[in-house]
Scaffold this active site. Structure first.
Site, short mmCIF file in Angstrom:
data_model
loop_
_atom_site.label_atom_id
_atom_site.label_comp_id
_atom_site.label_asym_id
_atom_site.label_seq_id
_atom_site.Cartn_x
_atom_site.Cartn_y
_atom_site.Cartn_z
N ASP A 86 19.03 -40.47 -9.07
CA ASP A 86 19.04 -39.11 -9.56
C ASP A 86 20.46 -38.57 -9.72
O ASP A 86 21.44 -39.21 -9.32
CB ASP A 86 18.24 -38.19 -8.62
CG ASP A 86 18.49 -38.49 -7.15
OD1 ASP A 86 19.58 -39.00 -6.81
OD2 ASP A 86 17.59 -38.22 -6.32
N ASN A 141 10.11 -33.47 4.20
CA ASN A 141 8.80 -33.17 3.63
C ASN A 141 8.20 -34.35 2.86
O ASN A 141 7.18 -34.21 2.20
CB ASN A 141 8.88 -31.94 2.71
CG ASN A 141 9.81 -32.16 1.52
OD1 ASN A 141 10.39 -33.23 1.35
ND2 ASN A 141 9.93 -31.14 0.69
N HIS A 197 9.81 -36.14 0.45
CA HIS A 197 10.29 -36.37 -0.91
C HIS A 197 11.15 -37.64 -0.97
O HIS A 197 11.87 -37.96 -0.03
CB HIS A 197 11.04 -35.15 -1.47
CG HIS A 197 12.44 -34.97 -0.96
ND1 HIS A 197 12.80 -33.97 -0.08
CD2 HIS A 197 13.58 -35.65 -1.24
CE1 HIS A 197 14.08 -34.04 0.15
NE2 HIS A 197 14.59 -35.06 -0.52
N GLU A 221 9.49 -33.88 -5.13
CA GLU A 221 9.06 -33.03 -4.04
C GLU A 221 7.52 -33.03 -3.93
O GLU A 221 6.82 -33.47 -4.86
CB GLU A 221 9.54 -31.60 -4.28
CG GLU A 221 11.06 -31.44 -4.33
CD GLU A 221 11.70 -31.40 -2.95
OE1 GLU A 221 10.96 -31.52 -1.94
OE2 GLU A 221 12.93 -31.24 -2.88
#
Length: 247
Positions: A67, A136, A138, A143
């Protein structure tokens, strides 16, 4: 899915580096999928050390990163291209023309996501992909969501991610709000995946990733469906697995 727990960050980093080093030795023109953030730095340090010792040769290796922030170019010290140059590429004999990070300054981000996806395919796919994981669940910038993201795409960063990234920037106004990211589908096409995690904050999500339901609310849980995943964690990140599974 193979879960390896190590005593500390250094042992975790070395085990991950050994997998990547073996890939480079066995297939000198391999395609490595790479990640940014604090977690993989130790892995990159081992690869640099082994290159300097004459053990590894990166001259034919190609890389693709997960990314990049939209709006930052490689001159920004917070861009992921800058991170990769500083933490790995500047210290090994890789041809930077063979290193690929999404272009966060592309004038047409939709076209850039298509270009990057096509690039990965043109390289023959990723031989081994390195991943970190968020608290979380991701992976890359995928996400929790109501569906798994497919291919490389533009992401609107969540408020929690923006807040978490704020410490790296002079002000909140400087924190990027968007990113280009490989999707879960792209990541799952890698022939081998290595996920690394350390610290007590990662303990619960490692348990959920390995033993919880497969759900887009925990993006990393999709890895349960991949045929060759190795998850390497330190003792702190292993704590929930040990407690709940009696291991």
């Amino acid at each position: 899915m193979k879960l390896i727990h190590c005593k500390d960050y250094q042992e975790m980093s070395k085990k991950a580096a050994e997998i990547f080093a073996a890939q480079v030795i066995l297939k000198p023109d391999c395609v490595l999928g790479l990640a940014t953030g604090s977690t993989p730095v130790g892995t990159y340090e081992h690869l640099i050390e082994w290159y300097k010792a004459g053990i590894l040769d990166f001259s034919q290796v190609k890389t693709v990163n997960l990314d990049e922030y939209v709006g930052l170019d490689e001159t920004s010290d917070q861009s992921y291209r800058y991170f990769m140059n500083h933490n790995l590429f500047d210290h090994i004999n890789i041809d930077k023309a063979n290193t690929n990070v999404p272009n966060g300054k592309a004038p047409d981000i939709a076209a850039e996501t298509d270009r990057y996806e096509a690039l990965i395919k043109s390289l023959g796919g990723i031989d081994v992909q390195l991943l970190g994981i968020g608290n979380n669940g991701h992976i890359a910038f995928n996400e929790p969501h109501d569906a798994f993201d497919g291919r490389t795409h533009e992401v609107q960063l969540t408020e929690s991610t923006i807040q978490a990234n704020a410490r790296f920037f002079a002000s909140m106004d400087d924190v990027p709000k968007r990113a280009v990211s490989m999707g879960i589908g792209t990541i799952m096409q890698a022939r081998k995946i290595v996920l690394i995690a350390n610290g007590p904050k990662k303990a619960d999500i490692i348990y959920e990733t390995c033993f919880g339901p497969i759900t887009p609310n925990v993006p990393a849980s999709a890895l349960q469906l991949h045929p060759d995943v190795t998850i390497i964690v330190d003792e702190d990140a292993y704590a929930a697995v040990a407690a709940k599974c009696g291991k």
